[in-house]
Design a protein around this motif. Structure first.
Motif, PDB file in Angstrom:
ATOM      1  N   VAL A 230      39.303  47.994  48.493  1.00  0.00           N
ATOM      2  CA  VAL A 230      38.712  46.748  48.014  1.00  0.00           C
ATOM      3  C   VAL A 230      37.192  46.820  48.133  1.00  0.00           C
ATOM      4  O   VAL A 230      36.466  46.458  47.206  1.00  0.00           O
ATOM      5  CB  VAL A 230      39.268  45.536  48.799  1.00  0.00           C
TER       6      VAL A 230
ATOM      7  N   ILE B  47      45.310  48.063  44.047  1.00  0.00           N
ATOM      8  CA  ILE B  47      43.910  47.663  43.891  1.00  0.00           C
ATOM      9  C   ILE B  47      43.096  48.832  43.329  1.00  0.00           C
ATOM     10  O   ILE B  47      42.239  48.648  42.457  1.00  0.00           O
ATOM     11  CB  ILE B  47      43.320  47.224  45.245  1.00  0.00           C
TER      12      ILE B  47
ATOM     13  N   SER C 215      39.648  40.443  41.688  1.00  0.00           N
ATOM     14  CA  SER C 215      39.207  39.685  42.860  1.00  0.00           C
ATOM     15  C   SER C 215      40.345  38.881  43.455  1.00  0.00           C
ATOM     16  O   SER C 215      40.518  38.823  44.675  1.00  0.00           O
ATOM     17  CB  SER C 215      38.059  38.750  42.493  1.00  0.00           C
TER      18      SER C 215
ATOM     19  N   SER D  35      42.570  41.144  45.223  1.00  0.00           N
ATOM     20  CA  SER D  35      41.905  41.601  46.452  1.00  0.00           C
ATOM     21  C   SER D  35      41.930  40.514  47.518  1.00  0.00           C
ATOM     22  O   SER D  35      42.183  40.794  48.697  1.00  0.00           O
ATOM     23  CB  SER D  35      40.463  41.995  46.161  1.00  0.00           C
TER      24      SER D  35
ATOM     25  N   THR E 251      45.081  40.286  49.128  1.00  0.00           N
ATOM     26  CA  THR E 251      45.335  41.449  49.971  1.00  0.00           C
ATOM     27  C   THR E 251      44.555  41.402  51.277  1.00  0.00           C
ATOM     28  O   THR E 251      45.039  41.784  52.335  1.00  0.00           O
ATOM     29  CB  THR E 251      44.929  42.724  49.198  1.00  0.00           C
ATOM     30  N   VAL E 252      43.331  40.933  51.159  1.00  0.00           N
ATOM     31  CA  VAL E 252      42.401  41.033  52.278  1.00  0.00           C
ATOM     32  C   VAL E 252      42.461  39.814  53.193  1.00  0.00           C
ATOM     33  O   VAL E 252      42.350  39.943  54.414  1.00  0.00           O
ATOM     34  CB  VAL E 252      40.969  41.240  51.724  1.00  0.00           C
TER      35      VAL E 252
END
Ligand code: ADP
Ligand code: MG
Lengths: 375, 308, 274
Positions: free
Chosen positions: B132, C228, C243, C246, C249-250
């Motif tokens: 990311v 990703i 985004s 992400s 995911t984050v």
């Protein structure tokens, strides 16, 4: 209840190049009576804990055998020895309530709930902790934790109790109280008990028989009274009793009854009289306890078995007074009656109770006296 | 030895199970065997392959290769580029993360309102998946036209930079540093917070100024902590991969090909197991240079806190 | 003691500023995730816009595959952590409570395997996995994650066990507990917070792992890292969707990470910093 027998038990932790000289415990021999209260005592590092842990099975033995009621348990796991142990740190399970701490072993044995509850409550009542059963150990005072640790041991109804300095984390007053309570408990349960302490007063007041240890070796096993009257060697003589015994070095006289040098001449009397028959001329050390010395008025005509010196220290304790007297090169402690007034720097004469004298060989440090056979 | 009762455990005898019956070996074995199978066996195989002729495209060519793979590797300019790139990446990222991390740690060691929130925001990048990180920076920040940095540059009247094309290694270093500054910050801050307060008070009473206090108390105490940070980061930076994979793919040319990426390419694009294994051995040796010191440090610390 | 001098206020402001700069890329990703694709891909960035959940919807919809990858990520992270704990706890128990002469060596050896770079073992593992049909296989990947986290788990659990007095193990032993009972009823309840934080850290590291996912999986067992990464060639087309994916995911990991900060320091430095 059980007879515990330790035969030639040896422990060597086996560091690099270790040999017999490094044995933490060396040729330990002891057979208890059924239900006896045995105290292991000795200075720190002498192997008391190690001995205890070997009896418990927490430590492998390096040699010899340990048996309980005739069964050799040397290779038996702790949980199968039917012993209970009270740890110095108490080792209470912090996440369990007092009740659960005490019930833990019983639950593992899969006893019925009703019996577990009954046993725990019975023990709690005996130990006066019934009102604490729901608490966690961290919410208890030191003394309470101590009781829980005892309770955890007694609910098991084991063959043998092991206690490793169980009172050393308590304050002085509580310690004295708990001492009495443990003795009472033992009298009630009559379970064979091993009790470890480094405190000789604790040992003397609690033990039916006392094992005095030094450097991994047993120095003497005896009742408190006989340890006091017939110490086997200088170490035991000095270790038992407060203040410590006084030691004076001299030679056994030609009369085979006295030990003397230029500063003193003490003659054994009573049961001890004939003990030195074979030792004329031997370098010897005389031992005399402070309580066996007494004040001699300056004008008293008695001149035999007297130590003369100068008062160096005076410590009034209320009931008695401790004084230290310089006799030639020796600093001698004496316990005198408290109404006597002695002053520092003044000359003084002390009379010895000659039927209480100890005599040790100066080289082997072993007692030259012959203790009468135990009754 | 005279006493027959003394049984000193001899060396040859198999260790007896302890009496408490804890099957120590059986408890330990699964983890040890697992790590052995998954780490040590492959490591030995890598070493083996490094001395074999082995190309997946030419399965008929096999045999002992001697040091041919290493010779080929050492004559491959890409290998040297990747080695230099690796060292540049590690060195630069270390300098940046440690110095910025230390500065931030000192900044966050003060008490101020909202410190917890600020610190929490500052360390967040550490938890961002490297993939990311690569994509966000590459697209939304570094993009020469649509990136945020391009917009900032235009506003300042400067020409926007095509970061990944013009300064590829710097870009990678920026991304890696962004991820790892929080790590340095967090650990150095923990170190600062365990500073010996009494010593600081003492030098203050002795009239030391801020700099002297820093120089004589903070630096020596933090020295150890810094050492650990440097060693750990070195090992992690040596193995940077995802940031490169998602952004530059090692390029332009070989500008951002580091050792892991070189190995990856040799194995997965040139199918040369021999050469990539040789390079892998190189990477292991490089990592070992750092980890030996670190492991000695960890081993030394092992028993300082133990009981009994 | 709060510092109210000018210098103090400036330092505080600086701290806020730096925190914001560090957090900004994440914030920017978060903002972009709430934009439309047109809004996301503009020469002059939009700071004020009407937020939309479209990108999340697109990211999560059936065809996007996000859920497939997310499931793989969850399974591989959770299972690898559980398997890791299952192996690490007994090992740590043996080493912490029944140390032998070899224990220190074993422990240091375990820790040192953490410092073998993944590329050092990549090639044989790849080839063996290929032979065994474990490439692009979730079980194969999970076991790699387990191996990757094992040193950390063993070390952390060991250090928590070391904080428990050995007396408790011995007391349980004398009370008649078997090894398993001692572990389950005495040690694990006491070490649970520590074990949980060790597990949390392993979970985070496994979730974020990219190297093995990128090299050993393709689609079937691919995790979110692979998903990703697949955006890498999508020049500006799907910034909002990228985004959004992400963020999904984050975000959970950042939140978990914030909880695990302190334990993380202890774990990642192998106790050198506490
Ligand atoms: N686990 C051990 N490893 C090596 N030596 C030990 C160990 N435990 C005790 N010792 C040694 O054995 C001797 C006896 O110790 P211990 O039984 O604890 O004495 P005590 O309880 O009488 O104070 C000491 O010299 C001590 O250092
Ligand atoms: Mg002891």
């Amino acid at each position: 209840m059980a007879i515990v027998e330790l035969k030639d038990v040896v422990k060597n932790y086996g560091g690099k190049g270790s040999d017999a000289a490094d044995n933490a415990v060396d040729s330990f021999n002891l057979t208890t009576k059924d239900g006896e209260f045995i105290v292991l005592v000795g200075p720190s590092g002498c192997g008391k804990t190690t001995t205890m842990r070997m009896i418990a099975g927490l430590e492998n033995i390096s040699g010899g055998t340990i048996s309980i009621d005739g069964r050799d348990v040397s290779q038996v796991a702790p949980k199968d020895r039917d012993i209970a142990m009270v740890f110095q740190s108490y080792a209470l399970y912090p996440h369990m309530s007092v009740f659960e701490n005490m019930a833990f072993a019983l639950r593992l044995k899969k006893l019925p709930d009703a019996e577990i509850t009954a046993r725990v409550q019975e023990a709690a009542k005996v130990l006066d902790i019934a009102h604490l059963l729901e608490r966690k150990p961290r919410a208890l005072s030191g003394g309470q934790r101590q009781r829980v640790a005892l309770g955890r041991a007694i609910v098991r109804q084991p063959q043998v109790f092991l206690m490793d300095e169980p009172l050393s984390n308590l304050d002085a007053k509580l310690r004295v109280d708990m001492r009495a309570e443990i003795v009472k408990l033992h009298r009630k349960l009559a379970v064979t008990t091993f009790y470890v302490t480094h405190d000789q007063v604790e040992a003397m007041t609690m033990g039916q028989r006392i094992v005095v240890m030094l450097n991994g070796k047993i120095q003497q096993i005896d009742t408190p009274q006989r340890l006091y009257e017939w110490p086997a060697n200088i170490f035991v003589a000095g270790f038992i009793g407060t203040p410590s015994m006084n030691f004076l070095r001299g030679k056994v006289g030609a009369d085979k009854r006295s030990v003397a040098n230029e500063h003193f001449n003490l003659t054994l009397t009573g049961a001890r009289g004939g003990a030195l028959a074979a030792h004329a001329g031997t370098e010897a050390i005389v031992g005399i306890r402070p309580e066996h010395l007494s004040y001699l008025a300056p004008n008293d005509p008695i001149a035999e078995n007297v130590l003369s010196g100068v008062v160096e220290v005076v410590e009034p304790l209320g009931s008695v007074t401790m004084i230290q007297v310089q006799v030639g090169p020796y600093r001698v402690t004496a316990q005198i009656e408290s109404h006597l007034t002695v002053a520092m720097g003044e000359p003084i004469r002390l009379r010895c109770q000659t039927d209480k004298l100890q005599v040790f060989d100066a080289t082997s440090e072993q007692s030259l006296l012959q203790a009468p056979a135990a009754s | 030895m005279s006493s027959p009762a003394v049984a000193v455990p001899s060396r040859g005898k198999p260790a007896k199970a302890n009496l408490s019956g804890a099957p120590v070996r059986r408890l330990l074995a699964p983890a040890v065997i697992f790590m052995f199978v998954w780490m040590i066996v492959p490591l030995v195989m890598t070493l083996y392959y490094a001395f074999r002729r082995y190309n997946l495209m030419m399965p008929e060519v096999t045999g002992f290769a001697g040091i041919t793979n290493f010779k080929l590797m050492f004559t491959d300019p890409t290998f040297w580029d990747s080695l230099i790139n690796t060292l540049v990446l590690v060195g630069a990222s270390l300098v940046i993360t440690v110095s910025v991390g230390l500065g931030l740690a000192i900044l966050f060691n003060r008490t101020f309102a909202g410190r917890g929130v600020a610190r929490t925001l500052a360390i967040a990048p550490f938890f961002v998946m490297p993939v990311v990180t690569g994509l966000i920076w590459k697209n939304m920040l570094f993009h020469p036209v649509y990136g945020l940095l391009a917009w900032v540059f235009r506003h300042l009247g400067l020409n926007p930079i095509d970061w990944l094309a013009q300064y590829p290694m710097l870009s990678i270093i920026i991304m890696v540093s962004w991820e790892w500054i929080p790590f340095a910050l967090l650990i150095l801050l923990t170190g600062l917070q365990s500073l010996p307060e009494d010593q600081i008070e003492a030098v203050r009473l002795d009239g030391a100024n801020r700099w002297q206090e820093f120089r004589h108390i903070v630096v020596p105490h933090l020295g150890q902590v810094l050492y650990v940070v440097v060693m750990l980061e070195s090992i992690f930076f040596l193995t940077s991969f995802a940031e490169i994979y998602t952004t530059t793919s090692g390029g332009p040319g070989t500008a951002t090909t580091n050792l892991p990426y070189y190995i990856y390419q040799s194995a997965f694009f040139q199918y040369d197991i021999g050469i990539s294994s040789a390079a892998a051995i190189g990477a292991v040796i490089l990592a070992n240079i750092f980890s030996i010191f670190l492991i000695r440090f960890v081993a030394g610390n092992l028993n300082t806190g133990s009981r009994r | 003691m709060k510092d109210r001098t000018i210098g103090g206020i400036l330092l505080t402001a600086l701290a806020y500023f730096v925190a914001l700069v560090m957090f900004f890329p994440i914030l920017w990703m978060l903002l972009t995730a709430f934009k439309t694709e047109q809004n996301a891909f503009t020469i002059d960035p939009h700071f004020l816009f009407v937020p939309t959940l479209d990108s999340f919807r697109v990211a999560l919809e059936q065809g996007s595959g996000y859920l497939h990858y997310a499931l793989n990520s969850v399974v591989s992270a959770v299972v690898s952590t559980l398997v890791g704990l299952l192996l690490a706890i007994p090992a740590a128990y043996a080493m912490a409570f029944f140390p032998t002469k070899r224990t220190d060596f074993t422990l240091v050896w375990m820790v040192s395997t953490k410092f073998i770079p993944a590329v050092g073992v990549l090639i044989p593992i790849y080839l063996v996995y290929k032979q065994l049909g474990l490439l692009d296989n979730l079980a194969g990947l999970t076991l790699l994650f387990t191996a990757m986290n094992m040193p950390l788990l063993v070390w952390m659990v060991y250090s928590y066990f070391k904080d428990i007095p050995k007396d408790l193990v011995e007391a349980a032993d004398i009370d008649g507990a078997t090894t398993l009972q001692t572990m389950r009823k005495v040690i694990l309840p006491l070490a649970l917070p520590g074990i949980a934080s060790a597990g949390l850290l392993a979970l985070i590291l496994a979730w974020n792992e990219s190297f093995w996912s990128l090299t050993m999986t393709d689609h079937t067992a691919a995790t979110l890292a692979v998903y990703i990464a697949s955006f890498k060639s999508a020049e500006g087309l799907f910034w909002a969707k990228m985004s959004a994916a992400s963020v999904l995911t984050v975000a959970p990991i950042i939140v978990l990470g914030w909880f695990a900060q302190r334990q993380m320091v202890r774990g990642l430095t192998f106790g050198a910093v506490k």
